[in-house]
Design an enzyme around this catalytic site. Structure first.
Site: not given
Ligand code: NAD
Length: 352
Positions: A79, A176, A178, A180
């Site tokens: 990292k 959440g 987002g 994922v």
């Molecule tokens: P993203 O930023 O697209 O979505 C996150 C969502 O969570 C947003 O809509 C935000 O408004 C919402 N949010 C934030 N705080 C919140 C809360 N307290 N309560 C409810 N909703 C809340 O992120 P993502 O890419 O969808 O990733 C989501 C999680 O998965 C993160 O923890 C990320 O580290 C993990 N992750 C993602 C990937 C990937 O491929 N994108 C891979 C491994 C892990």
């Protein structure tokens, strides 16, 4: 003090880089390369102190070793952190200097996106090094593949808890919406689950609920909402001393990183009779996708590999049940055994 911090968690190498012209201050930590080159993203943060930055990069790189090992990847854990306020320091020149820093690691460390670093930034890094993934020439957004792995993991949990991996009629609450969370919700709906969604961004919830047959719950009421599966897909630390007593579910399984505020919360969930699927096993699809990009392969192959997360998780769940420990312990043991086996096999082979 620095040597003892590095030695404690078994890191192989920690390198500091500065570039006075661009203001670059970066730390690259290589935790373990027994299984292969180390891979992990670049986090850009205005840390309170250099000590805090070092602790973060040591913790994050170690976690990458476990994530790669648990995903059956031929990769180790690394990292990087870049110190400074992203709004002020992010320039092309800085990312070029950072690319040269990554390059001088000679491939022992492969970088990618993370908090405050994105695809456009990795495109600049790629001008200076081949040891970068997550660029615009890559395999595109890994999120749907991450969500697919989480979906398969939830099915494995259902198999263990209910005796069937069918999610037809199961109640799943997603925190959440987002990249994922949305994709996971769609896959669950396709398989007949009854989905409730929640997000602090009301627009995300409204837009999704307009197009899909889902229920919604306010962000502060999400923990006490009765359901079969609670899927945290937003931020870390949401399973903690305050929220565990509120949970009314059989399974906690989601895509967010660092779901547990502390490691001991895995046991606290177990004591409450709730099955916790370790986040780093479930969300390995993202790493599988970027690894495919570096090692060569297609998005379809990455998706196939992410499908295997379900069977692997089920094996860990069964081992944990036999040993009467939390699944987190069985997952860590799985990763450590892979590394120990590789150490045994390749002790005569020089590391990358
Ligand atoms: P993203 O930023 O697209 O979505 C996150 C969502 O969570 C947003 O809509 C935000 O408004 C919402 N949010 C934030 N705080 C919140 C809360 N307290 N309560 C409810 N909703 C809340 O992120 P993502 O890419 O969808 O990733 C989501 C999680 O998965 C993160 O923890 C990320 O580290 C993990 N992750 C993602 C990937 C990937 O491929 N994108 C891979 C491994 C892990």
């Amino acid at each position: 003090m620095v040597f003892s911090s590095i030695g404690e968690a078994g890191h192989e190498q920690v390198s500091y880089f500065t570039d006075p012209e661009t203001g670059l201050q970066a730390i690259i930590a290589v935790h373990d390369t027994t299984l292969g080159r180390s891979l992990g993203g670049t986090r850009i943060l205005d840390y309170g102190s250099e000590r805090e930055a070092l602790e973060d990069v040591l913790r994050l790189s170690r976690a990458m070793t476990y994530k790669a090992a648990a995903a059956d990847l031929p990769l180790g854990g690394g990292k990087a952190v870049v110190l400074g306020d992203p709004a002020e320091i992010k320039t092309e020149a800085l990312f070029e200097a950072y690319g040269r820093a990554v390059d001088c690691m000679g491939g022992r460390y492969i970088t990618s996106v993370d908090v405050n670093s994105g695809v456009a930034d990795m495109d600049v890094v790629a001008r200076e090094t081949d040891h970068v993934v997550g660029t615009s020439d890559g395999l595109e957004d890994p999120s749907p593949i991450t969500a697919h792995g989480v979906f398969r993991g939830i099915r494995a949990c259902a198999e263990h808890v209910y005796g069937t991996d069918s999610l037809d009629g199961r109640d799943v609450v997603i925190q959440g919406l987002g990249k994922v969370g949305r994709s996971l919700a769609e896959q669950l709906l396709e398989h007949g689950a009854s989905v409730t969604v929640s997000d602090i961004d009301a627009d995300h919830v409204e837009a999704f609920a307009r197009e899909h047959d889902v229920e919604t719950v306010a962000p502060d009421a999400v923990y006490e909402r009765p359901c079969d599966v609670f899927a945290p897909c937003a931020i870390g630390g949401v399973v903690n001393d305050e929220t565990i007593p509120l949970l009314e579910c059989d399974v906690v399984a989601g895509g967010a990183n660092n779901v547990l505020a502390e490691r001991r919360h895995a046991n606290a969930l177990r004591e409450r009779g709730i099955l916790y699927a370790p986040d780093y096993v479930l969300n390995g699809g993202g790493l599988i996708t970027v690894a495919k990009e570096y090692l060569g392969g297609t998005r379809e192959e990455a998706r196939e590999e992410a499908s295997a997360i379900g069977d692997r998780l089920l094996e860990m769940i069964e081992r944990a049940a036999d040993r009467e420990v939390a699944v987190l312990e069985a997952a860590d043991a799985y990763a450590e055994e892979r590394i120990a086996d590789a150490e045994g096999e390749s002790s005569a082979v020089p590391r990358p």
